[in-house]
Design a protein around this motif. Sequence first.
Motif, PDB file in Angstrom:
ATOM      1  N   GLU A 102       0.799  -1.230   0.000  1.00  0.00           N
ATOM      2  CA  GLU A 102       0.000   0.000   0.000  1.00  0.00           C
ATOM      3  C   GLU A 102       0.823   1.268   0.000  1.00  0.00           C
ATOM      4  O   GLU A 102       0.476   2.250  -0.653  1.00  0.00           O
ATOM      5  CB  GLU A 102      -0.875   0.038   1.243  1.00  0.00           C
ATOM      6  N   ASN A 103       1.934   1.259   0.749  1.00  0.00           N
ATOM      7  CA  ASN A 103       2.715   2.513   0.803  1.00  0.00           C
ATOM      8  C   ASN A 103       3.325   2.874  -0.537  1.00  0.00           C
ATOM      9  O   ASN A 103       3.761   4.005  -0.729  1.00  0.00           O
ATOM     10  CB  ASN A 103       3.764   2.508   1.925  1.00  0.00           C
ATOM     11  N   ALA A 104       3.312   1.928  -1.485  1.00  0.00           N
ATOM     12  CA  ALA A 104       3.808   2.245  -2.824  1.00  0.00           C
ATOM     13  C   ALA A 104       2.818   3.142  -3.562  1.00  0.00           C
ATOM     14  O   ALA A 104       3.139   3.734  -4.581  1.00  0.00           O
ATOM     15  CB  ALA A 104       4.022   0.962  -3.611  1.00  0.00           C
ATOM     16  N   LEU A 105       1.593   3.232  -3.028  1.00  0.00           N
ATOM     17  CA  LEU A 105       0.544   3.957  -3.749  1.00  0.00           C
ATOM     18  C   LEU A 105       0.290   5.335  -3.167  1.00  0.00           C
ATOM     19  O   LEU A 105      -0.479   6.114  -3.697  1.00  0.00           O
ATOM     20  CB  LEU A 105      -0.753   3.142  -3.691  1.00  0.00           C
ATOM     21  N   ILE A 106       0.964   5.635  -2.080  1.00  0.00           N
ATOM     22  CA  ILE A 106       0.629   6.850  -1.344  1.00  0.00           C
ATOM     23  C   ILE A 106       1.334   8.088  -1.881  1.00  0.00           C
ATOM     24  O   ILE A 106       0.716   9.129  -2.076  1.00  0.00           O
ATOM     25  CB  ILE A 106       0.916   6.649   0.157  1.00  0.00           C
ATOM     26  N   ASP A 107       2.634   7.976  -2.173  1.00  0.00           N
ATOM     27  CA  ASP A 107       3.401   9.168  -2.530  1.00  0.00           C
ATOM     28  C   ASP A 107       2.902   9.874  -3.781  1.00  0.00           C
ATOM     29  O   ASP A 107       2.721  11.078  -3.797  1.00  0.00           O
ATOM     30  CB  ASP A 107       4.889   8.821  -2.674  1.00  0.00           C
ATOM     31  N   ASP A 108       2.723   9.128  -4.849  1.00  0.00           N
ATOM     32  CA  ASP A 108       2.230   9.732  -6.084  1.00  0.00           C
ATOM     33  C   ASP A 108       1.138   8.831  -6.669  1.00  0.00           C
ATOM     34  O   ASP A 108       1.384   8.012  -7.550  1.00  0.00           O
ATOM     35  CB  ASP A 108       3.400   9.915  -7.071  1.00  0.00           C
ATOM     36  N   PRO A 109      -0.105   8.997  -6.155  1.00  0.00           N
ATOM     37  CA  PRO A 109      -1.184   8.090  -6.578  1.00  0.00           C
ATOM     38  C   PRO A 109      -1.438   8.119  -8.082  1.00  0.00           C
ATOM     39  O   PRO A 109      -1.751   7.085  -8.676  1.00  0.00           O
ATOM     40  CB  PRO A 109      -2.403   8.609  -5.813  1.00  0.00           C
ATOM     41  N   GLU A 110      -1.268   9.315  -8.702  1.00  0.00           N
ATOM     42  CA  GLU A 110      -1.520   9.425 -10.158  1.00  0.00           C
ATOM     43  C   GLU A 110      -0.554   8.530 -10.924  1.00  0.00           C
ATOM     44  O   GLU A 110      -0.951   7.736 -11.770  1.00  0.00           O
ATOM     45  CB  GLU A 110      -1.241  10.849 -10.671  1.00  0.00           C
ATOM     46  N   LEU A 111       0.741   8.699 -10.572  1.00  0.00           N
ATOM     47  CA  LEU A 111       1.781   7.933 -11.260  1.00  0.00           C
ATOM     48  C   LEU A 111       1.589   6.438 -11.018  1.00  0.00           C
ATOM     49  O   LEU A 111       1.665   5.633 -11.949  1.00  0.00           O
ATOM     50  CB  LEU A 111       3.165   8.392 -10.770  1.00  0.00           C
ATOM     51  N   ALA A 112       1.278   6.087  -9.747  1.00  0.00           N
ATOM     52  CA  ALA A 112       1.065   4.678  -9.413  1.00  0.00           C
ATOM     53  C   ALA A 112      -0.070   4.125 -10.290  1.00  0.00           C
ATOM     54  O   ALA A 112       0.044   3.030 -10.852  1.00  0.00           O
ATOM     55  CB  ALA A 112       0.723   4.539  -7.939  1.00  0.00           C
ATOM     56  N   GLY A 113      -1.146   4.904 -10.426  1.00  0.00           N
ATOM     57  CA  GLY A 113      -2.295   4.484 -11.237  1.00  0.00           C
ATOM     58  C   GLY A 113      -1.885   4.247 -12.671  1.00  0.00           C
ATOM     59  O   GLY A 113      -2.283   3.246 -13.295  1.00  0.00           O
ATOM     60  N   SER A 114      -1.055   5.156 -13.216  1.00  0.00           N
ATOM     61  CA  SER A 114      -0.712   4.985 -14.634  1.00  0.00           C
ATOM     62  C   SER A 114       0.230   3.796 -14.831  1.00  0.00           C
ATOM     63  O   SER A 114       0.136   3.099 -15.842  1.00  0.00           O
ATOM     64  CB  SER A 114      -0.151   6.285 -15.234  1.00  0.00           C
ATOM     65  N   ILE A 115       1.106   3.535 -13.848  1.00  0.00           N
ATOM     66  CA  ILE A 115       1.987   2.346 -13.958  1.00  0.00           C
ATOM     67  C   ILE A 115       1.143   1.077 -13.932  1.00  0.00           C
ATOM     68  O   ILE A 115       1.309   0.170 -14.755  1.00  0.00           O
ATOM     69  CB  ILE A 115       3.041   2.344 -12.818  1.00  0.00           C
TER      70      ILE A 115
END
Length: 516
Positions: A385-398
């Motif tokens: 989960e903490n991989a999704l917190i810092d930059d949720p937009e970027l995480a979503g696009s990856i």
Amino acid sequence: MRDFLGSRAGKQFLLLSALAACLCLLGRQSPWLAYGTFPYADSTRIILLTMNVAGLMSFIYSALRIYDLRKEMAQHRQAELRADWTATHDHLTQLPNRYAFERLKLLQPERGEEETASTPTATVFSIDLDGFKKVNDLVGHSGGDTLLKEVSRRLSGFAPAGRVFRFGGDEFIVVAKDLPAEKEDQYARLLIQLITRPIMIGGLSTQVGASVGYARWPTHGKTLEEVSHVSDVALYEAKASGTNVHSLFHPAMQDKVIERARFERKLRTAVSDNVIRPFYQPLVNLRTGSVCGFEALARWTDEDGKSISPQQFIGVAEETGMITALFQQLLLESCHDAQTWPEHVFLSCNISPVQMEDRLLASRILNICASAGLPPRRLEIEITENALIDDPELAGSIIDDLHAAGVRIALDDFGTGYSSLAQLARYKFDKIKIDKSFVSSSSGDDRHEKIVRAMIGLSRSLNIETTVEGIEQHTQLAYFVAQGCDIGQGYLFGKAMSAEDSVVYLDDHRDIMRSA
Ligand code: C2E
Ligand code: MG
Ligand code: MG
């Protein structure tokens, strides 16, 4: 010559020469001006007149030159002062910077301070803001600048002038002169309190934390620079203990830093020599009892034959930026190994939260898959989960890019973060992995059992598969089978094993389900 005539001095020279010529001409016409009342011959009078006019003009010219020179010197001094200020101050906050700190003379009393007979001491407080990046992301860079300025203002209002420094980013230094040792702890707490008070930015109330490390001069170092170095070591220790923590430097901390540097070097060599290898832990389909996949887990055995756990080195690899190279090596090797398994057996790989800041992550993964010849549909990526917190937009696009290529995404260690449900709502996961902490405590603990049931029910209603990690006992296996969990992982099925062993394991896999 042309340059000279074009300059201010040249123009003055020309003007004064013209004036001298006019005066000489005028003097020739007017006998009174040219010493008419004196009994000299005409030629003598003219020579005298020329000499006097030339003398007068030279005097005026010299006076003008001296005036100009003084003006130039003053301007030069001003420019020097400006350049010095620029070099020793931070532009954003106007606070003195690291260079100014190096020049700080503590033996001289500051303006308004009384000279003391005793040897002066100083405490250097190194401050680092916690969670500044998050606020920066929330309010944008100009908002982040506002926050840094406000923190500087608060610190400057607290410490005497010239004793607060910004060392760059979100790092500040405060120097307290002659602060009794027993008051340092309180001083550090006050600094934290000052910084952590909410800050309004564009109508939004924001808040950052602060970690403080401090050390004393001359006890902990001969120079202020040495002391600031060790107070940084104390800061590092404080930061590692959580947010809003302060700690006083202790020589044992230095040993830790040396040990950490040694470990970093060792890790760097291990990564460059490809010593860290993937091992594979079986993932078992709880309905059929067959092995449906393997999770690749990094294993490092050092030259002394000692195995170093991922908990020890993954964090260091993340902090030092080595994780990308390490991940790529592990992924490439495991993609090759996965091709020795039957088609239906998938490979699951972990990625670190810091890797989610890499815009090229999805293409890196897909390129490695392609170069090893593993179809993306046989690959699963585990993120926490903490991989999704810092930059949720970027995480979503990856996640979207990987999904589009056929890679499946699993949410690892589900239930241990603080926003698991929010993540489920936001991103499309193919699988959740219920953390092993729920397994050990689920049987017998009514509340835990309810939570586990709710997690499985939730994922089923969202059409997401569930894996349960950490199954060690048959009773646990039976419980999760009864709950309808899809996949199981744990020591009961097998620990992580080498690639060769994984092939053997697949060949003579005993049906543990039957014995459950
Ligand atoms: P994880 O991804 O949740 O991996 C599962 C961990 O639980 C592994 O620990 C595994 O050995 C352990 N485990 C599996 N079954 C059982 C069990 O029945 N009982 C107990 N007590 N433990 C069990 P390991 O290998 O020490 O890895 C720890 C963590 O380190 C992993 O947690 C993962 O977050 C990280 N990690 C491991 N390899 C990598 C890697 O290549 N890249 C990244 N980014 N992280 C990795
Ligand atoms: Mg995992
Ligand atoms: Mg896990």
